[in-house]
Design a protein around this motif. Structure first.
Motif, mmCIF file in Angstrom:
data_model
loop_
_atom_site.group_PDB
_atom_site.id
_atom_site.type_symbol
_atom_site.label_atom_id
_atom_site.label_comp_id
_atom_site.label_asym_id
_atom_site.label_seq_id
_atom_site.Cartn_x
_atom_site.Cartn_y
_atom_site.Cartn_z
ATOM 1 N N TYR A 1 0.715 -1.320 -0.011
ATOM 2 C CA TYR A 1 -0.071 0.018 -0.040
ATOM 3 C C TYR A 1 0.758 1.271 -0.041
ATOM 4 N N ASP A 2 1.997 1.119 0.663
ATOM 5 C CA ASP A 2 2.687 2.584 0.928
ATOM 6 C C ASP A 2 3.608 2.788 -0.440
ATOM 7 N N LEU A 3 4.047 1.595 -1.028
ATOM 8 C CA LEU A 3 4.888 1.677 -2.233
ATOM 9 C C LEU A 3 4.038 2.064 -3.422
ATOM 10 N N LYS A 4 2.680 1.481 -3.411
ATOM 11 C CA LYS A 4 2.129 1.695 -4.859
ATOM 12 C C LYS A 4 2.032 3.188 -5.425
ATOM 13 N N PRO A 5 1.651 4.160 -4.466
ATOM 14 C CA PRO A 5 2.002 5.267 -5.085
ATOM 15 C C PRO A 5 3.238 5.959 -5.719
ATOM 16 N N HIS A 6 4.102 5.128 -5.326
ATOM 17 C CA HIS A 6 5.419 5.658 -5.830
ATOM 18 C C HIS A 6 5.971 4.748 -7.028
ATOM 19 N N GLY A 7 4.893 3.929 -7.451
ATOM 20 C CA GLY A 7 5.073 2.985 -8.865
ATOM 21 C C GLY A 7 5.880 1.821 -8.691
ATOM 22 N N VAL A 8 6.065 1.121 -7.378
ATOM 23 C CA VAL A 8 6.394 0.040 -7.004
ATOM 24 C C VAL A 8 5.674 -1.075 -6.289
ATOM 25 N N PRO A 9 5.472 -1.968 -7.196
ATOM 26 C CA PRO A 9 4.671 -3.104 -6.883
ATOM 27 C C PRO A 9 5.340 -4.200 -5.972
ATOM 28 N N VAL A 10 4.611 -4.836 -4.974
ATOM 29 C CA VAL A 10 5.117 -5.965 -4.049
ATOM 30 C C VAL A 10 4.397 -7.138 -4.197
ATOM 31 N N VAL A 11 4.907 -8.300 -4.027
ATOM 32 C CA VAL A 11 4.322 -9.399 -3.978
ATOM 33 C C VAL A 11 4.969 -10.400 -2.878
ATOM 34 N N MET A 12 3.984 -11.259 -2.358
ATOM 35 C CA MET A 12 4.603 -12.142 -1.417
ATOM 36 C C MET A 12 4.359 -13.623 -2.123
ATOM 37 N N ILE A 13 5.173 -14.505 -2.014
ATOM 38 C CA ILE A 13 5.522 -15.632 -2.872
ATOM 39 C C ILE A 13 5.931 -16.825 -1.821
ATOM 40 N N HIS A 14 4.892 -17.858 -2.040
ATOM 41 C CA HIS A 14 5.077 -19.044 -1.258
ATOM 42 C C HIS A 14 5.864 -19.801 -2.452
ATOM 43 N N PRO A 15 7.093 -20.106 -2.063
ATOM 44 C CA PRO A 15 8.009 -20.835 -3.025
ATOM 45 C C PRO A 15 7.739 -22.212 -3.522
ATOM 46 N N GLY A 16 6.955 -22.774 -2.550
ATOM 47 C CA GLY A 16 6.689 -24.297 -2.740
ATOM 48 C C GLY A 16 7.130 -25.012 -1.611
ATOM 49 N N PHE A 17 6.715 -26.233 -1.376
ATOM 50 C CA PHE A 17 7.285 -27.215 -0.071
ATOM 51 C C PHE A 17 8.697 -27.605 -0.680
ATOM 52 N N MET A 18 9.800 -27.092 0.039
ATOM 53 C CA MET A 18 10.919 -27.391 -0.294
ATOM 54 C C MET A 18 11.848 -28.187 0.607
ATOM 55 N N LYS A 19 12.444 -29.109 0.036
ATOM 56 C CA LYS A 19 13.449 -30.212 0.340
ATOM 57 C C LYS A 19 14.755 -29.493 0.737
ATOM 58 N N THR A 20 14.655 -29.128 2.192
ATOM 59 C CA THR A 20 16.086 -28.576 2.838
ATOM 60 C C THR A 20 16.125 -28.927 4.276
ATOM 61 N N GLU A 21 16.951 -28.768 4.858
ATOM 62 C CA GLU A 21 17.293 -29.138 6.155
ATOM 63 C C GLU A 21 16.143 -28.678 7.091
ATOM 64 N N MET A 22 15.643 -27.824 6.757
ATOM 65 C CA MET A 22 14.364 -27.233 7.817
ATOM 66 C C MET A 22 13.388 -28.178 7.767
ATOM 67 N N THR A 23 13.020 -28.927 6.524
ATOM 68 C CA THR A 23 11.998 -29.695 6.374
ATOM 69 C C THR A 23 12.141 -31.094 6.488
ATOM 70 N N GLY A 24 13.567 -31.604 6.389
ATOM 71 C CA GLY A 24 13.930 -33.044 6.194
ATOM 72 C C GLY A 24 14.596 -33.524 7.585
ATOM 73 N N LYS A 25 14.993 -34.626 7.454
ATOM 74 C CA LYS A 25 15.458 -35.066 8.745
ATOM 75 C C LYS A 25 17.182 -34.546 9.146
ATOM 76 N N LEU A 26 17.148 -34.427 10.259
ATOM 77 C CA LEU A 26 18.598 -33.726 10.527
ATOM 78 C C LEU A 26 19.547 -34.711 10.981
ATOM 79 N N SER A 27 20.757 -34.649 11.002
ATOM 80 C CA SER A 27 21.673 -35.751 11.422
ATOM 81 C C SER A 27 22.639 -34.548 12.281
#
Length: 180
Positions: free
Chosen positions: A57-83
Motif C-alpha cells: 500500500y505504501d509503495l504503490k503510489p511511488h510506482g513500486v509493486p510488491v508480491v508475497m511468494i510461497h515458493p513451494g514445499f522445499m526439500k531443505t534441512e528445515m523440512t528434512g531429517k537432521l543429522s
C-alpha cells in the motif's frame, strides 16, 4: 528496510519487490487435519504477509509493486531429517540453560525439523533450484495493478499441508492467489 531503500533512492518507480514467505502464514490454509504446532513459523509468516501488504500500500503510489511468494514445499534441512553428533549436544547448553529445559527445547526442534520429510512425495516437495524459475516468473509478471498479492509460485504443486484446505487444487496454476 524496503521502505528505506525507496526513501534512500535505491528503489525507483518501476522497481518490483518480491518477498519469499510461506503458505504457513495463511489462516485460510490451516486445517484441523494438519493440526497445530509450528507456532513461531506460522505466526511469523502471517506477520510477514501483513507487513508486506502494508508495504505494498505504501509503495504503490511511488510506482513500486510488491508480491508475497510461497515458493513451494522445499526439500531443505528445515523440512528434512537432521543429522547431528550426540556428543556435540552438551556444549550447546553450556550457556546457562538448565539441562532439562534445553533438552525439551532441543527435542521439540528436532520434532519440528523432522515433521515433514515423510510428506515430500505426497505434497510434491521440490529442491530450491526447481522452484527458482517459478519464483522469478512471479516477480517478472508483477504489475502495479496486482501489487499486494499473496501467491503460490508453483500453484498447488508443492503447496505442502495447505493442500488439505483446497477445494479444487488441480485448478491452482503457478502464480495463483492464496487465501490470507
Amino acid at each position: 528496510y524496503v521502505d528505506g531503500l525507496y526513501s534512500g533512492g535505491n528503489l525507483k518507480s518501476g522497481s518490483k519487490v518480491g518477498f519469499i514467505t510461506s503458505e504457513g502464514g495463511s489462516m485460510g490454509l490451516r486445517t484441523e487435519r494438519e493440526g497445530g504446532g509450528n507456532y513461531g513459523h506460522h505466526g511469523s509468516k502471517a506477520a510477514q504477509n501483513m507487513m508486506c501488504l502494508m508495504l505494498a500500500y505504501d509503495l504503490k503510489p511511488h510506482g513500486v509493486p510488491v508480491v508475497m511468494i510461497h515458493p513451494g514445499f522445499m526439500k531443505t534441512e528445515m523440512t528434512g531429517k537432521l543429522s547431528f553428533d550426540a556428543a556435540e549436544i552438551p556444549s550447546l547448553w553450556e550457556a546457562g540453560e538448565p539441562r532439562e529445559h534445553f533438552l525439551i527445547i532441543f527435542s521439540q526442534f528436532l520434532y519440528l525439523a523432522d515433521k515433514y520429510a515423510d510428506k515430500y512425495e505426497e505434497f510434491g516437495a521440490v529442491f530450491p533450484h526447481e522452484a527458482a524459475p517459478f519464483i522469478v516468473d512471479c516477480v517478472a509478471r508483477l504489475e502495479l495493478e496486482t501489487t499486494g498479492r499473496f501467491v503460490s509460485a508453483m500453484g498447488s504443486k508443492g503447496l505442502g499441508l495447505g493442500y488439505y484446505a483446497l477445494k479444487d487444487p488441480e485448478n491452482m496454476k503457478p502464480g495463483c492467489d492464496l487465501p490470507w
